[in-house]
Write an enzyme that holds these catalytic residues in place. Structure first.
Site, short mmCIF file in Angstrom:
data_model
loop_
_atom_site.label_atom_id
_atom_site.label_comp_id
_atom_site.label_asym_id
_atom_site.label_seq_id
_atom_site.Cartn_x
_atom_site.Cartn_y
_atom_site.Cartn_z
CG ASP A 136 -2.00 -0.56 1.23
OD1 ASP A 136 -2.55 -1.62 -0.08
OD2 ASP A 136 -2.38 -1.24 2.50
NE ARG B 250 -4.39 -1.38 -4.27
CZ ARG B 250 -3.75 -2.65 -3.60
NH1 ARG B 250 -3.87 -1.40 -3.00
NH2 ARG B 250 -4.16 -3.51 -2.40
C1 FAD Z 1 -8.36 -1.11 -3.95
C2 FAD Z 1 -7.97 -0.17 -3.33
C3 FAD Z 1 -6.62 -0.56 -3.33
C4 FAD Z 1 -6.53 1.13 -2.89
N1 FAD Z 1 -5.17 1.52 -1.91
C5 FAD Z 1 -4.97 3.03 -1.74
C6 FAD Z 1 -3.50 3.18 -1.12
O1 FAD Z 1 -2.65 2.17 -0.83
N2 FAD Z 1 -3.04 4.74 -1.12
C7 FAD Z 1 -4.15 5.61 -1.30
O2 FAD Z 1 -4.11 6.20 -0.51
N3 FAD Z 1 -5.04 4.82 -1.41
C8 FAD Z 1 -5.55 3.93 -1.50
N4 FAD Z 1 -7.23 3.48 -1.80
C9 FAD Z 1 -7.84 5.11 -1.63
C10 FAD Z 1 -7.68 5.57 -3.06
O3 FAD Z 1 -6.94 6.57 -3.82
C11 FAD Z 1 -9.14 6.18 -3.22
O4 FAD Z 1 -8.81 7.67 -2.04
C12 FAD Z 1 -10.50 6.00 -3.03
O5 FAD Z 1 -10.94 4.68 -3.86
C13 FAD Z 1 -11.88 6.36 -3.78
O6 FAD Z 1 -11.18 7.25 -4.71
P1 FAD Z 1 -12.64 6.57 -5.59
O7 FAD Z 1 -11.47 6.59 -7.26
O8 FAD Z 1 -13.03 6.03 -5.73
O9 FAD Z 1 -13.18 8.32 -6.22
P2 FAD Z 1 -14.02 9.25 -5.70
O10 FAD Z 1 -13.52 10.70 -6.76
O11 FAD Z 1 -13.97 8.60 -3.92
O12 FAD Z 1 -15.17 9.17 -5.80
C14 FAD Z 1 -16.23 8.97 -7.58
C15 FAD Z 1 -17.31 8.27 -7.90
O13 FAD Z 1 -17.02 6.80 -7.43
C16 FAD Z 1 -18.55 6.78 -7.04
N5 FAD Z 1 -17.95 6.62 -5.74
C17 FAD Z 1 -16.93 6.34 -4.75
N6 FAD Z 1 -17.22 5.86 -3.18
C18 FAD Z 1 -18.53 5.39 -3.18
C19 FAD Z 1 -19.27 4.72 -2.44
N7 FAD Z 1 -18.82 4.69 -1.12
N8 FAD Z 1 -20.44 4.30 -2.47
C20 FAD Z 1 -21.30 4.08 -3.98
N9 FAD Z 1 -20.19 5.51 -4.99
C21 FAD Z 1 -18.84 5.10 -4.51
C22 FAD Z 1 -19.23 8.48 -6.59
O14 FAD Z 1 -20.23 8.18 -8.07
C23 FAD Z 1 -18.33 8.78 -6.95
O15 FAD Z 1 -18.73 10.32 -6.99
C24 FAD Z 1 -7.75 2.33 -2.21
C25 FAD Z 1 -8.69 1.64 -3.31
C26 FAD Z 1 -8.47 0.77 -3.53
C27 FAD Z 1 -10.08 0.75 -4.42
#
Ligand code: FAD
Length: 300
Positions: A126, A176
């Protein structure tokens, strides 16, 4: 704004003490955090994270590594390692300890990578806040000398990430790409959502065009659609990249992508130390915060 405030308070130990003293065992915690080795069926793959970060002493770091070894044993015994890997935060295995923290983290991570290899699976490191990026990428480079299958995480909100994608888009390199979940200053990170999204697309292009194995970690419908188009454009077959989402977020979409033949991996956190993880999820989506507050009130 709310995101900034929440990410700021997540570092306050007093607030953490107050919040974790409240017995919240249902509702939002169980929605996002699997209490035990809860695995997703229905053809989904998983990456399992043992909750915990910012370890404060070497014994704790070693205990975290041992917990991963036990988890890997259990996965192997259950015949799950073809579909289940582990995600590790280097700060949980010692990276932030004063003095030789980086070496302690590298040694612990190496032990976990070896156990994962023996169990027939992989580790992804991560990525945490930007002060750790160089150190994490350096530890990744060391680990990959013996375990080239070790996955990296890059965060599209960082200005440096497009260049990091170019460095890591080589054959055999699992990367990732996520947006990034920490509170970062303007000097190193794009702030407006639109700029972060644009950076995500530029980074994804580099990864999809390259010869590595991109892991598209996002719940964003627009970015997921773009990922599919880029995969087509660069002639990527299913199985040469994957989608990833967090446990509890958009489960129907997870199934849809999987049923269309895509590799879909769900990030499953487990364990007791849920605070930092949960605060980051609430910062991402205010509706998650309302849900959390309601579950607190209903406990009283
Ligand atoms: C598998 C995985 C591993 C990760 N590992 C890390 C890491 O190592 N380090 C790190 O800093 N971050 C990590 N993250 C978190 C990541 O950086 C984001 O903070 C998180 O994924 C939210 O961003 P998003 O791309 O979903 O978009 P966002 O901008 O949060 O959301 C975009 C759109 O996605 C949809 N959406 C988002 N959340 C929801 C919800 N709860 N319910 C319904 N729809 C929703 C909505 O349509 C929203 O408008 C990880 C995320 C994932 C999925």
């Amino acid at each position: 704004m709310l995101r900034q405030v929440l990410l700021g308070v997540s570092r306050s130990s007093k607030i953490k003490q107050a919040v974790t003293a409240v017995p919240v065992s249902s509702g939002i915690v169980s929605r996002f955090v699997a209490g035990e080795t809860h695995l997703v069926s229905d053809g989904l793959n998983v990456t399992i994270d043992r909750l915990g970060e910012d370890t404060t002493n070497p014994d704790e770091a070693k205990a975290t590594a041992d917990a991963y070894l036990e988890l890997l044993d259990r996965l192997a015994d259950a015949g799950l390692t073809a579909n289940a890997e582990v995600s590790v935060k280097l700060s949980a295995v010692g990276q932030a300890l004063p003095g030789d923290g980086e070496k302690i983290a590298l040694d612990n991570a190496r032990t976990i990578c070896r156990a994962a290899r023996n169990a027939g699976t992989t580790v992804t490191l991560d990525m945490e806040d930007h002060t750790t990026t160089d150190s994490t990428l350096e530890i990744l480079r060391e680990l990959r000398q013996d375990f080239p299958e070790t996955g990296a995480v890059l965060q599209a909100y960082l200005r440096r990430t497009e260049a990091d994608c170019r460095d890591l888009a080589h054959a055999g390199s699992r990367v990732r790409l996520c947006k990034g979940a920490y509170k970062e200053p303007e000097s190193v990170a794009f702030q407006p959502k639109l700029d972060v999204d644009k950076s995500y697309v530029r980074c994804l292009k580099v990864l999809m065009k390259g010869s590595g194995y991109p892991m598209v970690a996002s719940h964003d419908p627009q970015l997921i659609a773009i990922a599919g188009s880029l995969a087509d454009r660069y002639g990527r077959e299913q199985g040469t990249f994957e989608y990833q989402m967090l446990y509890g977020v958009r489960p129907d979409e997870q199934l849809r992508l999987s049923r269309e033949g895509n590799t879909m991996r769900v990030y499953v956190p487990y364990g007791q130390d849920w605070y930092g993880y949960l605060v980051r999820r609430m910062a991402e989506k205010p509706a998650n915060l309302q849900f959390f507050l309601r579950s607190l009130i209903s406990k009283k």
